[in-house]
Design a protein around this motif. Structure first.
Motif, PDB file in Angstrom:
ATOM      1  N   VAL A   1       0.841  -1.201   0.000  1.00 60.84           N
ATOM      2  CA  VAL A   1       0.000   0.000   0.000  1.00 60.84           C
ATOM      3  C   VAL A   1       0.875   1.250   0.000  1.00 60.84           C
ATOM      4  N   ILE A   2       1.942   1.223   0.787  1.00 64.23           N
ATOM      5  CA  ILE A   2       2.843   2.379   0.871  1.00 64.23           C
ATOM      6  C   ILE A   2       3.510   2.640  -0.479  1.00 64.23           C
ATOM      7  N   GLY A   3       4.146   1.604  -1.029  1.00 66.84           N
ATOM      8  CA  GLY A   3       4.841   1.763  -2.302  1.00 66.84           C
ATOM      9  C   GLY A   3       3.902   2.047  -3.456  1.00 66.84           C
ATOM     10  N   GLY A   4       2.809   1.303  -3.530  1.00 66.62           N
ATOM     11  CA  GLY A   4       1.852   1.488  -4.624  1.00 66.62           C
ATOM     12  C   GLY A   4       1.165   2.829  -4.581  1.00 66.62           C
ATOM     13  N   PHE A   5       0.761   3.267  -3.379  1.00 63.84           N
ATOM     14  CA  PHE A   5       0.068   4.540  -3.237  1.00 63.84           C
ATOM     15  C   PHE A   5       1.002   5.700  -3.568  1.00 63.84           C
ATOM     16  N   LEU A   6       2.270   5.572  -3.176  1.00 65.02           N
ATOM     17  CA  LEU A   6       3.267   6.599  -3.499  1.00 65.02           C
ATOM     18  C   LEU A   6       3.398   6.753  -5.011  1.00 65.02           C
ATOM     19  N   PHE A   7       3.423   5.620  -5.715  1.00 68.03           N
ATOM     20  CA  PHE A   7       3.541   5.676  -7.174  1.00 68.03           C
ATOM     21  C   PHE A   7       2.281   6.271  -7.802  1.00 68.03           C
TER      22      PHE A   7
ATOM     23  N   THR B   1      -7.647   2.533   3.703  1.00 72.02           N
ATOM     24  CA  THR B   1      -6.564   3.271   4.371  1.00 72.02           C
ATOM     25  C   THR B   1      -7.119   4.086   5.531  1.00 72.02           C
ATOM     26  N   PHE B   2      -8.251   4.744   5.294  1.00 74.59           N
ATOM     27  CA  PHE B   2      -8.936   5.507   6.344  1.00 74.59           C
ATOM     28  C   PHE B   2      -9.300   4.583   7.511  1.00 74.59           C
ATOM     29  N   GLY B   3      -9.825   3.402   7.181  1.00 67.62           N
ATOM     30  CA  GLY B   3     -10.238   2.452   8.211  1.00 67.62           C
ATOM     31  C   GLY B   3      -9.084   1.973   9.066  1.00 67.62           C
ATOM     32  N   LEU B   4      -7.929   1.716   8.452  1.00 62.57           N
ATOM     33  CA  LEU B   4      -6.761   1.266   9.207  1.00 62.57           C
ATOM     34  C   LEU B   4      -6.388   2.265  10.295  1.00 62.57           C
TER      35      LEU B   4
ATOM     36  N   MET C   1       0.295  -4.180  -7.417  1.00 59.72           N
ATOM     37  CA  MET C   1      -0.156  -3.859  -8.773  1.00 59.72           C
ATOM     38  C   MET C   1      -1.438  -3.042  -8.770  1.00 59.72           C
ATOM     39  N   ALA C   2      -2.339  -3.381  -7.860  1.00 64.41           N
ATOM     40  CA  ALA C   2      -3.609  -2.660  -7.775  1.00 64.41           C
ATOM     41  C   ALA C   2      -3.406  -1.213  -7.326  1.00 64.41           C
ATOM     42  N   LEU C   3      -2.526  -1.012  -6.347  1.00 64.75           N
ATOM     43  CA  LEU C   3      -2.297   0.329  -5.805  1.00 64.75           C
ATOM     44  C   LEU C   3      -1.563   1.234  -6.774  1.00 64.75           C
TER      45      LEU C   3
ATOM     46  N   THR D   1     -16.225  -4.345   2.369  1.00 59.85           N
ATOM     47  CA  THR D   1     -15.118  -4.583   1.432  1.00 59.85           C
ATOM     48  C   THR D   1     -13.831  -3.948   1.947  1.00 59.85           C
ATOM     49  N   PRO D   2     -13.819  -2.625   2.216  1.00 61.36           N
ATOM     50  CA  PRO D   2     -12.587  -2.032   2.751  1.00 61.36           C
ATOM     51  C   PRO D   2     -12.481  -2.106   4.268  1.00 61.36           C
ATOM     52  N   MET D   3     -13.623  -2.100   4.966  1.00 57.16           N
ATOM     53  CA  MET D   3     -13.578  -2.020   6.422  1.00 57.16           C
ATOM     54  C   MET D   3     -13.122  -3.339   7.054  1.00 57.16           C
ATOM     55  N   THR D   4     -13.931  -4.370   6.979  1.00 53.90           N
ATOM     56  CA  THR D   4     -13.504  -5.669   7.503  1.00 53.90           C
ATOM     57  C   THR D   4     -12.497  -6.327   6.565  1.00 53.90           C
ATOM     58  N   GLY D   5     -12.669  -6.106   5.267  1.00 55.02           N
ATOM     59  CA  GLY D   5     -11.813  -6.766   4.281  1.00 55.02           C
ATOM     60  C   GLY D   5     -10.433  -6.176   4.144  1.00 55.02           C
ATOM     61  N   GLY D   6     -10.305  -4.856   4.323  1.00 58.08           N
ATOM     62  CA  GLY D   6      -9.012  -4.215   4.177  1.00 58.08           C
ATOM     63  C   GLY D   6      -8.606  -4.021   2.722  1.00 58.08           C
ATOM     64  N   HIS D   7      -7.331  -3.730   2.526  1.00 60.31           N
ATOM     65  CA  HIS D   7      -6.838  -3.421   1.176  1.00 60.31           C
ATOM     66  C   HIS D   7      -6.904  -4.617   0.229  1.00 60.31           C
TER      67      HIS D   7
END
Length: 409
Positions: A41-47, A169-172, A300-302, A134-140
């Motif tokens: 998430v860190i690397g992908g989001f930065l890109f 990300t907000f949920g984390l 890849m997704a991020l 999906t994002p809350m319990t499921g996460g990234h």
């Protein structure tokens, strides 16, 4: 403007580089470590931020071949299927079963709130669903897997992946901030500790659990077992793909995701393995491959996020996320706490549920550590929450999400 098109090999190569960058940054920046932000998430989001700058300044655009992203996504969900062990659930005791039902209930509630609030504010329900379980319990991981299914339904759902990843990300962050204070308030309000708790740090009753479930073997690298783990996953994917075709043929209107068949086959093989002496699935090695495939497809997704799609959706997204915070606050206080016994163990489990109910299991464990370091250790909480969060909830959540997508599509 320069246009760069990366093929399948170049795309996975860049994803791995970004994953390694994310690992490095996570070690050196305390914020990422504190809130358990995953390295991909860190690397992908930065890109993706760099890509946004390049696009807005008309310097260049980059397109990717996502073939391997889909492959690793299916591989990840197949690995998740191997966690659905009825034997483990039974050995976990009554508390594990109850907590799994509660966690599943939160998933259902998160999706209901997302759909209802979306309709109230005039937001497309399926896009709103990307702020639910999906994002809350499921996460990234779940976000990156489910969102493309929504985007494929039609152009009106462009931006689903960006919404889901941003919500995750907000949920984390919020889940890590809320869990401890909520548990602390419950412990103080209901006076859950004896007056002399500092002198008598005795664990609360936990006789109905089987600790064999959490016992770890000594680390041992066995190439043959890793090979077998890989083969188990690929065989499940192969057979499961036919099952997906059959399900789609029988229920053409529903259009189930491609990972449903492989995940079901994996769950069947796991339970056969649990009952058979001859078929011994290498579960620990499969778990390692689950982490690897999650990291790869997540990177890849991020890195392919289109952050510019989020600009016009910021207002509705904020409303939907606030609704999720309100939901989990009341759910933890009035359902999780009461159903788990309204005692000290239950309060600690509330902090853990907040962590993985808004982010990921590591966040939940971090929350529980913070609470128990202030008071006393809870053996029950540290048994129940990891078993449900790490082994069962992804399987249950995926089935719930898929049902919602089928119904509201």
């Amino acid at each position: 403007m320069i246009k760069i098109e990366m093929d399948m090999i170049q795309t996975i190569g860049l994803a791995v580089i970004l994953l390694l960058i994310g690992m490095k940054l996570r070690k050196h920046i305390k914020f990422f470590e504190k809130y358990c932000i995953p390295a991909p998430v860190i690397g992908g989001f930065l890109f993706s931020i760099i890509s946004l700058i390049f696009k807005e300044t008309n310097i260049l655009t980059i397109t990717f071949d996502t073939t391997l992203q889909t492959f690793f996504m299916v591989m990840f969900f197949t690995s998740v299927g191997f966690n659905a062990s009825l034997k483990t659930l039974k050995k976990g005791g009554k508390q594990v079963g109850i907590f799994l039902l509660i966690a599943g209930g939160l998933c259902f509630s998160q999706n209901i709130v997302a759909i209802v609030v979306s309709k109230i504010i005039g937001f497309p329900p399926l896009l709103g669903l990307m702020t639910g379980s999906t994002p809350m319990t499921g996460g990234h991981g779940t976000s990156a897997s489910i969102a493309p299914i929504i985007e494929a339904i039609g152009p009106q759902y462009a931006g689903a992946k960006t919404i889901a990843i941003s919500a995750a990300t907000f949920g984390l962050i919020v889940g890590s901030m809320m869990g401890g204070p909520i548990a602390d308030r419950l412990i103080s309000k209901h006076k859950l500790l004896p007056v002399d708790w500092k002198k008598n740090e005795k664990h609360l009753e936990d006789s109905d659990i089987d600790e064999e479930v959490l016992k770890k073997q000594r680390p041992f690298l066995d190439g043959e077992r890793f090979s077998m783990a890989f083969f188990y996953i690929l065989v499940s994917m192969g057979i499961g793909s036919y099952l997906s075709i059959i399900i789609t043929a029988l229920l053409p209107a529903l259009k189930f995701p491609i990972y449903i068949g492989p995940m079901i086959i994996a769950a069947i093989l796991r339970n056969i393995s649990d009952q058979s002496k001859k078929l011994n699935a290498p579960i620990k090695e499969i778990s390692v491959l689950e982490d690897v495939t999650l990291s790869l497809f997540l990177a890849m997704a991020l890195m392919s996020l289109k952050l510019w799609e989020l600009i016009n959706l910021a207002g509705p997204l904020l409303i939907l996320l606030i609704a999720q915070i309100i939901l989990i606050y009341f759910y933890l206080n009035f359902i999780t706490f009461k159903a788990m016994g309204s005692n000290y163990d239950a309060a600690v489990m509330v902090s853990g549920h907040c962590g993985f109910g808004l982010g990921a299991t590591p966040n939940g464990i971090s929350n529980m550590k913070a609470v128990t370091e202030k008071y006393i250790f809870s053996k029950m909480a540290f048994f129940v929450v990891p078993v449900v969060g790490a082994l069962f909830i992804d399987f249950v959540n995926t089935c719930i999400i898929t049902s919602f997508i089928m119904f509201f599509k």
